[in-house]
Design a protein around this motif. Structure first.
Motif, mmCIF file in Angstrom:
data_model
loop_
_atom_site.group_PDB
_atom_site.id
_atom_site.type_symbol
_atom_site.label_atom_id
_atom_site.label_comp_id
_atom_site.label_asym_id
_atom_site.label_seq_id
_atom_site.Cartn_x
_atom_site.Cartn_y
_atom_site.Cartn_z
ATOM 1 N N ALA A 186 -36.735 -0.255 -10.026
ATOM 2 C CA ALA A 186 -37.239 -1.567 -10.618
ATOM 3 C C ALA A 186 -36.462 -1.755 -11.866
ATOM 4 C CB ALA A 186 -38.696 -1.360 -11.419
ATOM 5 N N ARG A 187 -35.801 -1.094 -12.658
ATOM 6 C CA ARG A 187 -34.890 -1.366 -13.817
ATOM 7 C C ARG A 187 -33.659 -0.532 -13.596
ATOM 8 N NH1 ARG A 187 -37.474 0.084 -18.957
ATOM 9 N NH2 ARG A 187 -37.442 1.906 -17.906
ATOM 10 N N PRO A 188 -32.628 -0.929 -14.251
ATOM 11 C CA PRO A 188 -31.324 -0.091 -14.263
ATOM 12 C C PRO A 188 -31.469 1.040 -15.083
ATOM 13 C CG PRO A 188 -30.878 -2.231 -15.347
ATOM 14 C CD PRO A 188 -32.347 -2.245 -14.671
ATOM 15 N N GLU A 189 -32.264 0.937 -16.175
ATOM 16 C CA GLU A 189 -32.694 1.898 -17.146
ATOM 17 C C GLU A 189 -32.993 3.527 -16.034
ATOM 18 O OE1 GLU A 189 -32.993 -1.341 -19.728
ATOM 19 O OE2 GLU A 189 -33.337 -1.012 -17.732
ATOM 20 N N ASP A 190 -33.914 3.072 -15.178
ATOM 21 C CA ASP A 190 -34.483 4.187 -14.430
ATOM 22 C C ASP A 190 -33.321 5.014 -13.781
ATOM 23 O OD1 ASP A 190 -36.745 3.308 -15.320
ATOM 24 O OD2 ASP A 190 -37.094 2.284 -13.570
ATOM 25 N N SER A 240 -20.327 -7.417 -17.697
ATOM 26 C CA SER A 240 -21.625 -8.075 -18.041
ATOM 27 C C SER A 240 -21.754 -8.103 -19.517
ATOM 28 C CB SER A 240 -22.978 -7.497 -17.442
ATOM 29 O OG SER A 240 -23.231 -8.043 -16.191
ATOM 30 N N LEU A 241 -20.673 -7.990 -20.163
ATOM 31 C CA LEU A 241 -20.534 -8.145 -21.707
ATOM 32 C C LEU A 241 -20.839 -9.609 -22.269
ATOM 33 C CD1 LEU A 241 -17.896 -5.635 -22.295
ATOM 34 C CD2 LEU A 241 -20.182 -4.986 -22.226
ATOM 35 N N PHE A 242 -22.253 -9.927 -22.360
ATOM 36 C CA PHE A 242 -22.249 -11.549 -22.748
ATOM 37 C C PHE A 242 -22.246 -11.683 -24.224
ATOM 38 C CE2 PHE A 242 -23.633 -11.418 -18.368
ATOM 39 C CZ PHE A 242 -23.237 -12.614 -17.885
ATOM 40 N N ALA A 266 -19.651 4.516 -26.857
ATOM 41 C CA ALA A 266 -20.535 3.790 -25.849
ATOM 42 C C ALA A 266 -20.629 4.778 -24.512
ATOM 43 C CB ALA A 266 -20.077 2.361 -25.485
ATOM 44 N N PRO A 267 -21.611 5.047 -23.854
ATOM 45 C CA PRO A 267 -21.680 5.608 -22.518
ATOM 46 C C PRO A 267 -20.853 4.881 -21.549
ATOM 47 C CG PRO A 267 -23.749 4.642 -23.064
ATOM 48 C CD PRO A 267 -22.842 4.384 -24.301
ATOM 49 N N ILE A 268 -20.831 5.369 -20.498
ATOM 50 C CA ILE A 268 -20.053 4.611 -19.425
ATOM 51 C C ILE A 268 -20.670 3.272 -18.946
ATOM 52 C CG2 ILE A 268 -19.518 5.007 -16.899
ATOM 53 C CD1 ILE A 268 -19.103 8.176 -17.304
ATOM 54 N N LEU A 269 -21.813 3.616 -18.662
ATOM 55 C CA LEU A 269 -22.747 2.361 -18.214
ATOM 56 C C LEU A 269 -23.790 2.083 -19.191
ATOM 57 C CD1 LEU A 269 -23.087 3.212 -14.218
ATOM 58 C CD2 LEU A 269 -21.814 1.432 -15.516
ATOM 59 N N LEU A 270 -24.216 0.636 -19.320
ATOM 60 C CA LEU A 270 -25.295 0.315 -20.146
ATOM 61 C C LEU A 270 -26.198 -0.861 -19.321
ATOM 62 C CD1 LEU A 270 -24.149 0.290 -23.909
ATOM 63 C CD2 LEU A 270 -26.072 1.496 -22.720
ATOM 64 N N PRO A 271 -27.307 -0.894 -19.438
ATOM 65 C CA PRO A 271 -27.994 -2.184 -18.851
ATOM 66 C C PRO A 271 -27.660 -3.138 -20.003
ATOM 67 C CG PRO A 271 -29.687 -0.632 -19.953
ATOM 68 C CD PRO A 271 -28.164 0.067 -19.962
ATOM 69 N N MET A 272 -27.736 -4.436 -19.429
ATOM 70 C CA MET A 272 -27.786 -5.440 -20.144
ATOM 71 C C MET A 272 -28.587 -6.684 -19.982
ATOM 72 S SD MET A 272 -25.419 -5.737 -22.926
ATOM 73 C CE MET A 272 -24.243 -4.769 -22.667
ATOM 74 N N ARG A 273 -28.991 -7.400 -20.882
ATOM 75 C CA ARG A 273 -29.838 -8.406 -20.500
ATOM 76 C C ARG A 273 -29.338 -9.666 -21.705
ATOM 77 N NH1 ARG A 273 -32.441 -3.992 -19.659
ATOM 78 N NH2 ARG A 273 -34.105 -4.068 -17.697
ATOM 79 N N PRO A 322 -31.618 -8.998 -15.049
ATOM 80 C CA PRO A 322 -31.013 -7.791 -15.869
ATOM 81 C C PRO A 322 -29.671 -7.327 -15.156
ATOM 82 C CG PRO A 322 -33.303 -7.495 -15.358
ATOM 83 C CD PRO A 322 -32.841 -8.891 -14.612
ATOM 84 N N ARG A 323 -28.713 -6.974 -16.026
ATOM 85 C CA ARG A 323 -27.368 -6.470 -15.477
ATOM 86 C C ARG A 323 -27.147 -4.807 -15.704
ATOM 87 N NH1 ARG A 323 -23.835 -10.776 -14.411
ATOM 88 N NH2 ARG A 323 -25.234 -12.800 -14.418
ATOM 89 N N ILE A 324 -26.324 -4.330 -15.027
ATOM 90 C CA ILE A 324 -25.505 -2.987 -15.428
ATOM 91 C C ILE A 324 -24.177 -3.095 -15.492
ATOM 92 C CG2 ILE A 324 -25.417 -2.180 -13.171
ATOM 93 C CD1 ILE A 324 -26.278 0.346 -14.101
ATOM 94 N N THR A 325 -23.564 -2.419 -16.510
ATOM 95 C CA THR A 325 -22.196 -2.905 -16.614
ATOM 96 C C THR A 325 -21.394 -1.698 -17.223
ATOM 97 O OG1 THR A 325 -20.755 -4.528 -17.997
ATOM 98 C CG2 THR A 325 -22.598 -3.546 -19.299
ATOM 99 N N LEU A 326 -20.176 -1.720 -16.989
ATOM 100 C CA LEU A 326 -19.152 -0.726 -17.675
ATOM 101 C C LEU A 326 -19.094 -1.191 -18.849
ATOM 102 C CD1 LEU A 326 -16.333 -0.382 -14.770
ATOM 103 C CD2 LEU A 326 -18.301 1.138 -15.321
ATOM 104 N N THR A 327 -18.868 -0.232 -19.879
ATOM 105 C CA THR A 327 -18.796 -0.284 -21.377
ATOM 106 C C THR A 327 -17.206 -0.738 -21.687
ATOM 107 O OG1 THR A 327 -18.918 1.920 -21.865
ATOM 108 C CG2 THR A 327 -20.739 0.743 -21.907
#
Length: 223
Positions: A105-109, A139-141, A155-162, A169-174
């Motif tokens: 449901a969410r990238p965090e999961d 997705s660095l907005f 920063a970790p490799i990936l982060l969720p981003m809104r 919702p997005r998931i992005t390389l940092t």
């Protein structure tokens, strides 16, 4: 920042595809493997079309997105779908697609599992980025909920981003992952994005997230 201006978009797409193919080939010769991280959207489509037919050892190339919208792969908004349709065909069908989306449901999961898939392929051999007129990349907005965290050196490799302008919702390389790439290319077209690029150089990464990667990037632009 290194800026290359082209007389037309067709020449730019072909030239950049050839450059990326050459850099992947060099990485394969030196390391026996390579990684290619690319943006979604329709702009890089012609580059994907050319790359897909290049004679490379694609079986040793890992391909993954800079970022992904949190939508099913059968959605027209899915960047993964674009990759499968335009890049991972012909000779490049043998490349390994490293997912940036999973059924959740969410990238965090599923964040940890997706990051674990990316980790063995870092540093990125060849990174292709786009840039929006708002100076976002991946997705660095500007104004995104976790932008400051994503720009941090820790920063970790990936982060969720809104973000308000991002839609889903997005998931992005940092930023550290993007900046750590061995070769960085940014593809932009049109006068609006050229003006945004010029503006970004006078701003901070919080104001203009693309600024985080400009120092080591080659920017490719055509009207």
């Amino acid at each position: 920042m290194n800026l290359i201006e082209y007389p037309d978009r067709e020449l730019m797409m072909l030239s950049l595809a050839n450059t990326i193919a050459g850099e992947l080939g060099q990485a394969l010769r030196l390391e026996g493997k390579a990684s290619l991280s690319v943006p979604g959207g329709t702009t890089p489509g012609p580059i994907f079309d050319t790359l897909s037919g290049v004679d490379l050892d694609w079986s040793n190339v890992a391909v993954f997105l800079n970022d992904e919208r949190w939508v099913p792969e059968d959605s027209p908004r899915s960047n993964t779908r674009l990759l499968r349709d335009r890049l991972l065909v012909n000779r490049a069908a043998n490349a390994r697609l490293v997912p940036l989306h999973a059924e959740a449901a969410r990238p965090e999961d599923v964040l940890d599992g997706l990051a674990a898939g990316i980790a063995p392929h870092l540093p990125i051999s060849v990174l292709l980025l786009g840039m929006g007129a708002d100076m976002h990349t991946a997705s660095l907005f500007p104004g995104a909920d976790r932008l400051e965290e994503a720009l941090s050196d820790s920063a970790p490799i990936l982060l969720p981003m809104r973000a308000q302008t991002a839609g889903e919702p997005r998931i992005t390389l940092t930023a550290p992952v993007l900046k750590g790439a061995m070769s960085i290319h940014i593809l932009i077209t049109g006068p609006e994005k050229r003006e945004a690029l010029d503006r970004a150089q006078r701003l901070t990464p919080i104001e203009a997230p693309v600024r985080a990667v400009l120092a080591n990037a080659t920017v490719h632009w055509a009207e």
